[in-house]
Scaffold this motif. Structure first.
Motif, short mmCIF file in Angstrom:
data_model
loop_
_atom_site.label_atom_id
_atom_site.label_comp_id
_atom_site.label_asym_id
_atom_site.label_seq_id
_atom_site.Cartn_x
_atom_site.Cartn_y
_atom_site.Cartn_z
N LEU A 35 -10.02 5.79 6.96
CA LEU A 35 -9.66 4.56 7.65
C LEU A 35 -10.88 3.67 7.84
CD1 LEU A 35 -7.40 3.04 9.18
CD2 LEU A 35 -8.31 4.09 11.24
N ARG B 29 -1.95 11.88 6.26
CA ARG B 29 -2.05 10.43 6.21
C ARG B 29 -0.68 9.78 6.43
NH1 ARG B 29 -6.33 9.39 1.68
NH2 ARG B 29 -7.79 10.40 3.09
N THR B 33 0.39 7.41 9.63
CA THR B 33 0.87 6.03 9.48
C THR B 33 2.23 5.86 10.12
OG1 THR B 33 -0.23 6.08 7.33
CG2 THR B 33 1.15 4.20 7.80
N GLU B 34 3.08 6.87 9.88
CA GLU B 34 4.44 6.82 10.41
C GLU B 34 4.46 6.68 11.91
OE1 GLU B 34 6.93 9.72 7.72
OE2 GLU B 34 7.21 10.15 9.85
N TRP B 37 -0.32 5.74 14.44
CA TRP B 37 -1.73 6.05 14.75
C TRP B 37 -2.64 5.09 14.01
CZ3 TRP B 37 -5.67 7.52 11.42
CH2 TRP B 37 -6.80 8.11 11.99
N LYS B 38 -2.31 4.82 12.79
CA LYS B 38 -3.16 3.96 11.97
C LYS B 38 -3.25 2.57 12.58
CE LYS B 38 -3.97 2.76 7.18
NZ LYS B 38 -3.47 2.82 5.81
N ASP B 39 -2.11 2.03 13.01
CA ASP B 39 -2.14 0.69 13.60
C ASP B 39 -2.93 0.67 14.89
OD1 ASP B 39 1.28 0.42 12.59
OD2 ASP B 39 -0.52 -0.34 11.60
N LYS B 42 -6.50 0.68 13.97
CA LYS B 42 -6.92 -0.62 13.42
C LYS B 42 -7.16 -1.62 14.55
CE LYS B 42 -5.69 -1.44 8.68
NZ LYS B 42 -4.79 -2.07 7.74
#
Lengths: 338, 95
Positions: A35, B29, B33-34, B37-39, B42
């Motif tokens: 990331l 991964r 994303t689902e 966590w990724k958002d 970010k």
């Protein structure tokens, strides 16, 4: 490579667990690193903040997360409970059912004719037991709807109670309903009937059983003979009999290639070399293009050869308007005629 | 200790050889994303960048800021599932 046996007991178990956790940590760290690289690249390439605009727009189009409302903030079933008055029958119909109701009410949808036919068929069946002479005649006239009676009986058992109301109106044929009943009820035919109907139709085109003759009514036999002589030379075969069952596909053109080249008049860009040589020599020869044909014929010449394509007849008829010929093959035709 | 490190090395090798490591990575991964966590991460990155300045941010900066928070923010369900899979793999190929 054979592993040493790992007994799952006591401290070893924890070691195994520790191992598992180690592997898990590695994986998570890998994801985080991935990331970071992604974000860093986006920052350096300049597309990281692309999804942000000015504050006003951000506030205006913010995602809404309330119950009863979609993410834009709109209420989505606002019109669900509203009712509309039908202009035809003056009833109050629910909004979601309004369009189908209008279709049926005004008699203008795809299904409304089908339903009307069905109703009428069931009407006829019901009235048959009362032996109403007029209705029977109607049914008898309709030769093709032999499936309608079968279908009508089936339908009656399945119809909703509303449809029985139509019995009251059985003698009143409203105009749009009657029109649909006059003729073949395609929807009423069962699969076997459809098949036989289709084969009959195809035999129309294949063998023209129902037509008396395949000749076009516009021209006489004399004209036909003249055209045949003109196109095929003096040795043209005699016209086949009018009532014989002729299959168009097996029509033998004696010299198909020459015929096609003759038929390509002005609009033929490809000129065979042998023809072009003679064309220059005898171009002045053509005074009026059709010395034989044009004086006798008042109508445009349409070749009634069943095997040819339409462009030929079109090109022939255009000849009348443009007497100046550039087609090279005219000379060969004149040679034949003379 | 030696035995442990050998064991660890062997298992890692096994993981990579059989492609299980890649599969686990992809699985993780996808799950992260689902679950959003990724958002989340970010958004955190954006703050860090605004703090440090767009022009001067480095990979190291990001790594230092992101990784601890990232590790902490992984949902329990995802963690449990991954641990389960790793254990299963070990049970199958180690014992």
């Amino acid at each position: 490579m054979k592993m040493e046996d790992m007994p799952l007991s006591g401290p070893d178990n924890t070691k195994l667990e520790a191992l598992v956790n180690d592997i898990y940590s590695e994986l998570v760290e890998d994801a985080c690193l991935g990331l970071c690289f992604e974000v860093h690249r986006a920052v350096k390439q300049g597309y990281f903040f692309l999804d942000e605009t000015d504050q006003e727009s951000m506030k205006e189009f913010e995602i809404v997360d309330q119950p009863g409302v979609d993410i834009f903030g709109q209420v989505y079933n606002q019109w669900k409970n509203k009712e509309c008055e039908c202009p035809n029958c003056k009833r109050l119909i629910a909004a979601s059912r309004f369009a189908p109701h209008l279709e049926k009410c005004l008699g203008m949808g795809r299904n409304s004719s089908r339903i009307a036919n069905r109703r009428l068929a069931s009407n006829n069946n019901m009235s048959k037991s009362e032996s109403d002479q007029e209705d029977n005649d109607d049914l008898n006239d309709n030769d093709w709807s032999y499936g309608a009676e079968k279908r009508g009986e089936h339908r009656k058992s399945q119809t909703s109670p509303r449809r029985s109301k139509t019995l009251k109106h059985k003698n009143e044929f409203s105009p749009f309903q009657y029109n649909y009943n006059a003729g073949i009820n395609y929807e009423m035919l069962g699969p076997d009937e459809v098949q036989s109907f289709l084969t009959t139709v195809s035999s129309f085109h294949g063998r023209k059983k129902s037509f008396q003759s395949q000749r076009c009514p516009q021209h006489t036999d004399e004209q036909r003979m003249a055209v045949r002589v003109f196109l095929l030379g003096p040795s043209a075969p005699v016209l086949p009999e009018a009532d014989s069952v002729a299959v168009p596909e097996s029509f033998d053109i004696p010299d198909g290639q020459a015929l096609m080249s003759r038929l390509q008049w002005e609009d033929s860009p490809e000129i065979s070399p042998s023809d072009s040589a003679s064309s220059k020599a005898s171009e002045e020869k053509s005074g009026s293009p059709f010395p034989i044909k044009r004086r006798t014929d008042k109508e445009p010449v349409s070749v009634s050869l069943t095997g040819t394509n339409h462009s030929d007849s079109r090109s022939l008829s255009t000849k009348k308007k443009k007497p100046k010929l550039t087609a090279p093959s005219i000379s060969s035709i004149y040679d034949d005629l003379n | 200790m030696n035995k442990e490190s050998r064991l660890k090395a062997t298992i890692n090798q096994r993981l990579t050889e059989l492609g299980e490591r890649e599969r686990l990575k992809e699985l993780l991964r996808a799950k992260l994303t689902e679950c959003g966590w990724k958002d989340q991460m970010k958004a955190h990155c954006k703050e860090v960048i605004r703090e440090k300045g767009l022009e001067h941010v480095t990979v190291e900066d990001l790594v230092v800021e992101i990784t601890p928070k990232g590790r902490a923010l992984v949902p329990d369900s995802v963690k449990k599932e991954l641990l389960q899979r790793i254990r299963a793999f070990l049970a199958q190929h180690a014992a």
